[in-house]
Write a protein that holds these residues in place. Structure first.
Motif, PDB file in Angstrom:
ATOM      1  N   MET A   1       0.833  -1.199   0.000  1.00 31.36           N
ATOM      2  CA  MET A   1       0.000   0.000   0.000  1.00 31.36           C
ATOM      3  C   MET A   1       0.875   1.258   0.000  1.00 31.36           C
ATOM      4  O   MET A   1       0.605   2.215  -0.732  1.00 31.36           O
ATOM      5  CB  MET A   1      -0.928  -0.011   1.209  1.00 31.36           C
ATOM      6  CG  MET A   1      -2.100  -0.978   1.092  1.00 31.36           C
ATOM      7  SD  MET A   1      -3.197  -0.561  -0.284  1.00 31.36           S
ATOM      8  CE  MET A   1      -3.838   1.011   0.267  1.00 31.36           C
ATOM      9  N   LYS A   2       1.906   1.248   0.823  1.00 30.96           N
ATOM     10  CA  LYS A   2       2.830   2.377   0.853  1.00 30.96           C
ATOM     11  C   LYS A   2       3.511   2.559  -0.499  1.00 30.96           C
ATOM     12  O   LYS A   2       3.629   3.696  -1.002  1.00 30.96           O
ATOM     13  CB  LYS A   2       3.867   2.162   1.964  1.00 30.96           C
ATOM     14  CG  LYS A   2       4.867   3.286   2.122  1.00 30.96           C
ATOM     15  CD  LYS A   2       5.669   3.123   3.409  1.00 30.96           C
ATOM     16  CE  LYS A   2       6.564   1.900   3.377  1.00 30.96           C
ATOM     17  NZ  LYS A   2       7.416   1.802   4.574  1.00 30.96           N
ATOM     18  N   TYR A   3       3.934   1.461  -1.085  1.00 36.25           N
ATOM     19  CA  TYR A   3       4.602   1.490  -2.386  1.00 36.25           C
ATOM     20  C   TYR A   3       3.681   2.068  -3.455  1.00 36.25           C
ATOM     21  O   TYR A   3       4.084   2.923  -4.260  1.00 36.25           O
ATOM     22  CB  TYR A   3       5.023   0.057  -2.742  1.00 36.25           C
ATOM     23  CG  TYR A   3       5.641  -0.116  -4.101  1.00 36.25           C
ATOM     24  CD1 TYR A   3       6.980   0.183  -4.321  1.00 36.25           C
ATOM     25  CD2 TYR A   3       4.890  -0.607  -5.173  1.00 36.25           C
ATOM     26  CE1 TYR A   3       7.548   0.004  -5.574  1.00 36.25           C
ATOM     27  CE2 TYR A   3       5.446  -0.780  -6.424  1.00 36.25           C
ATOM     28  CZ  TYR A   3       6.776  -0.479  -6.617  1.00 36.25           C
ATOM     29  OH  TYR A   3       7.336  -0.650  -7.859  1.00 36.25           O
ATOM     30  N   VAL A   4       2.427   1.622  -3.469  1.00 32.15           N
ATOM     31  CA  VAL A   4       1.472   2.089  -4.468  1.00 32.15           C
ATOM     32  C   VAL A   4       1.197   3.583  -4.291  1.00 32.15           C
ATOM     33  O   VAL A   4       1.217   4.355  -5.262  1.00 32.15           O
ATOM     34  CB  VAL A   4       0.155   1.285  -4.386  1.00 32.15           C
ATOM     35  CG1 VAL A   4      -0.918   1.931  -5.263  1.00 32.15           C
ATOM     36  CG2 VAL A   4       0.381  -0.151  -4.821  1.00 32.15           C
ATOM     37  N   ILE A   5       0.947   4.010  -3.058  1.00 26.69           N
ATOM     38  CA  ILE A   5       0.615   5.418  -2.801  1.00 26.69           C
ATOM     39  C   ILE A   5       1.758   6.336  -3.231  1.00 26.69           C
ATOM     40  O   ILE A   5       1.546   7.355  -3.897  1.00 26.69           O
ATOM     41  CB  ILE A   5       0.272   5.625  -1.316  1.00 26.69           C
ATOM     42  CG1 ILE A   5      -1.071   4.938  -0.983  1.00 26.69           C
ATOM     43  CG2 ILE A   5       0.191   7.113  -0.973  1.00 26.69           C
ATOM     44  CD1 ILE A   5      -1.369   4.867   0.490  1.00 26.69           C
ATOM     45  N   ILE A   6       2.993   5.983  -2.848  1.00 23.44           N
ATOM     46  CA  ILE A   6       4.154   6.810  -3.209  1.00 23.44           C
ATOM     47  C   ILE A   6       4.301   6.910  -4.715  1.00 23.44           C
ATOM     48  O   ILE A   6       4.533   8.006  -5.269  1.00 23.44           O
ATOM     49  CB  ILE A   6       5.436   6.233  -2.580  1.00 23.44           C
ATOM     50  CG1 ILE A   6       5.421   6.404  -1.063  1.00 23.44           C
ATOM     51  CG2 ILE A   6       6.686   6.897  -3.173  1.00 23.44           C
ATOM     52  CD1 ILE A   6       5.392   7.834  -0.596  1.00 23.44           C
ATOM     53  N   ASN A   7       4.139   5.800  -5.410  1.00 25.47           N
ATOM     54  CA  ASN A   7       4.335   5.823  -6.858  1.00 25.47           C
ATOM     55  C   ASN A   7       3.192   6.504  -7.587  1.00 25.47           C
ATOM     56  O   ASN A   7       3.411   7.141  -8.634  1.00 25.47           O
ATOM     57  CB  ASN A   7       4.542   4.397  -7.382  1.00 25.47           C
ATOM     58  CG  ASN A   7       5.968   3.918  -7.187  1.00 25.47           C
ATOM     59  OD1 ASN A   7       6.881   4.382  -7.850  1.00 25.47           O
ATOM     60  ND2 ASN A   7       6.164   3.000  -6.248  1.00 25.47           N
TER      61      ASN A   7
END
Length: 493
Positions: free
Chosen positions: A160-166
């Motif tokens: 989730m963190k990875y998706v939001i940042i990207n």
């Protein structure tokens, strides 16, 4: 012949579509996946040689000549990266055959690997900014699925963190593209370079360049790497190896391409910022690499250190420094994949992730132990392994530019790399073995063979660096002499 330039992207997309209709035929998907990557390796080698004979090649889609149409460009820089990425993907696929869960293979695992590869290769080959954005998104959409394969609690949190940042960085990327198009009226790399050179890099263009730098720094893990260690620690080993070896390199490629071809007129501003961020990244990555005992986090922070080290070369931007950065970029793609695969093997045979909960592994698995020792020396830049040439050339470039702080930080980071990985080697591989003969998990050939290929690769790349020096020098010359790129694209065929 120029149609071959599109094949490293088109073939994986075609394979991904085919796999949707042969979901149950896992062996067929495996075979086609290897065949596609082998074809990409062959095409890359052929095009690299053609570039040396004919110069930079381009493919104009639909017959629309630049700057009006979509085009792919093959120069030594892009094709070296396509070649290396294809080799890494082959190795990771072979490892996945013996490590990925069968349920995942039936959930279009190989389709998403092919789409990831297509996005990466398209990013290396595209000749305009908007299609760079499109290829980034193809790569990222595939990575969103791959990082979540497994569905564990920690994996979902990090994904989730990875998706939001990207998603946020992609939104900023699109805004920056809009502002640049509004200012220059074009998005073709060569045409942009020509127009910026004619008009001068005005303050508004410098601000836009800073926005692009923010976007690419997020994607490459340059200073803004807070999302990276956790995200790269949670996928299965084969996927983590692909991420660690390739994903940050696309951001690094974009930074090299834009800040040597477009935004190179105010280096006192843009390249100084890159140098400061590279220095901070080296410091942060070094601290992280020695602060944790989780082997996956140690490997992830070593990715961060490499990003900082490579971009020291871009901040200097001399011929020698760029050559060193390119040597080290190729080396890092191979060796980071090896590091993550070895970390996965260590976890698989011990069922532990903390290095202080492993001991004496070299008694049970000597081949794995000595391969880890070689990867440690290679990442630290010990001759004659592959990391040595890049470090020497970047060091020479920083000396020529009298950037002594960057020089000191770059080589201090090598000491931290050596310390962090030697700590793993001494803690986990030496001492009293924790695995009895009855508990010993057999080492699979599907684990050892891919790691052996990469281990031989880092030795061969170090001993045979002269064999690729012609291509590295040509790539560095294109990056330091943007007019060569402009003439190849905007001159009529």
């Amino acid at each position: 012949m120029n149609n071959l330039i599109a094949m490293p992207m088109m073939l994986p997309i075609l394979a991904a579509i085919i796999f949707l209709f042969v979901r149950r035929y896992i062996r067929l998907q495996r075979g086609i996946s290897l065949l596609i990557m082998a074809a990409n390796i062959g095409i890359s080698l052929y095009l690299l040689q053609q570039i040396q004979d004919q110069g930079i090649l381009r493919l104009d889609f639909g017959g629309w000549e630049p700057p009006f149409g979509i085009l792919f460009v093959a120069d030594s820089f892009s094709m070296i990266l396509v070649l290396t990425a294809s080799i890494v993907t082959v190795v990771c696929l072979i490892y996945a055959f013996s490590s990925i869960e069968p349920a995942f293979e039936r959930m279009f695992f190989y389709s998403f690997i092919q789409l990831l590869t297509a996005g990466i290769n398209g990013s290396f080959l595209t000749g305009d900014l908007f299609n760079l954005f499109v290829c980034f998104e193809i790569m990222l959409l595939a990575s969103y699925v791959l990082i979540a394969f497994g569905g564990r609690k920690g994996q979902l949190r990090e994904s989730m963190k990875y998706v939001i940042i990207n998603v946020i960085s992609s939104w900023i990327f699109l805004i920056a593209i809009g502002y640049l198009y509004g200012s220059m009226g074009t998005l073709n790399f060569a045409h942009l370079s020509e127009r910026i050179a004619e008009q001068g890099q005005t303050p508004i263009i410098t601000v836009i360049a800073t926005v692009f730098l923010t976007v690419f720094a997020l994607k490459a893990g340059l200073f803004l790497y807070f999302w990276l260690p956790g995200s790269y620690a949670v996928p299965s080993p084969a996927i983590a190896a692909l991420f660690g070896a390739l994903l940050t390199k696309v951001g690094i490629y974009a930074m090299f391409r834009t800040f040597t071809l477009l935004f190179y007129h105010e280096p006192a501003i843009t390249h100084t910022i890159i140098g400061v961020l590279a220095a901070l990244t080296l410091i942060g990555g070094s601290v992280g690499a020695i602060a944790y005992k989780d082997i996956r986090l140690i490997a992830s922070y070593n990715v961060v250190i490499a990003v900082g080290f490579i971009l020291v070369g871009l901040s200097i931007s001399t011929q020698v420094a760029i050559e060193g950065a390119l040597y080290y970029l190729v080396h890092d793609m191979l060796v980071k994949a090896l590091l993550f695969l070895l970390a996965g093997m260590m976890i698989a045979v011990t069922k532990e992730t903390k290095i202080d909960q492993m001991s004496g592994l070299i008694r049970n698995y000597p081949v794995m132990g000595w391969m880890f020792f070689i990867v440690t020396l290679s990442l630290a830049g010990i001759p004659p392994l592959s990391g040595f040439i890049g470090k020497v050339l970047i060091g020479e470039g920083t000396l020529q530019a009298e950037s002594y702080i960057l020089l000191a930080l770059a080589f201090l980071s090598s000491i931290f790399v050596l310390y962090s990985l030697m700590r793993v080697f001494l803690t986990s591989f030496w001492g009293e073995t924790m695995i009895s003969t009855d508990e010993e998990i057999p080492m699979k050939k599907g684990w050892l063979i891919p790691c052996a290929i990469l281990t031989v690769g880092t030795i061969a790349l170090g001993l045979g660096s002269e064999s690729i020096s012609l291509y590295i020098q040509d790539a560095a010359e294109v990056l330091t002499e943007p007019q060569r790129y402009i003439d190849a694209i905007l001159t009529d065929k």
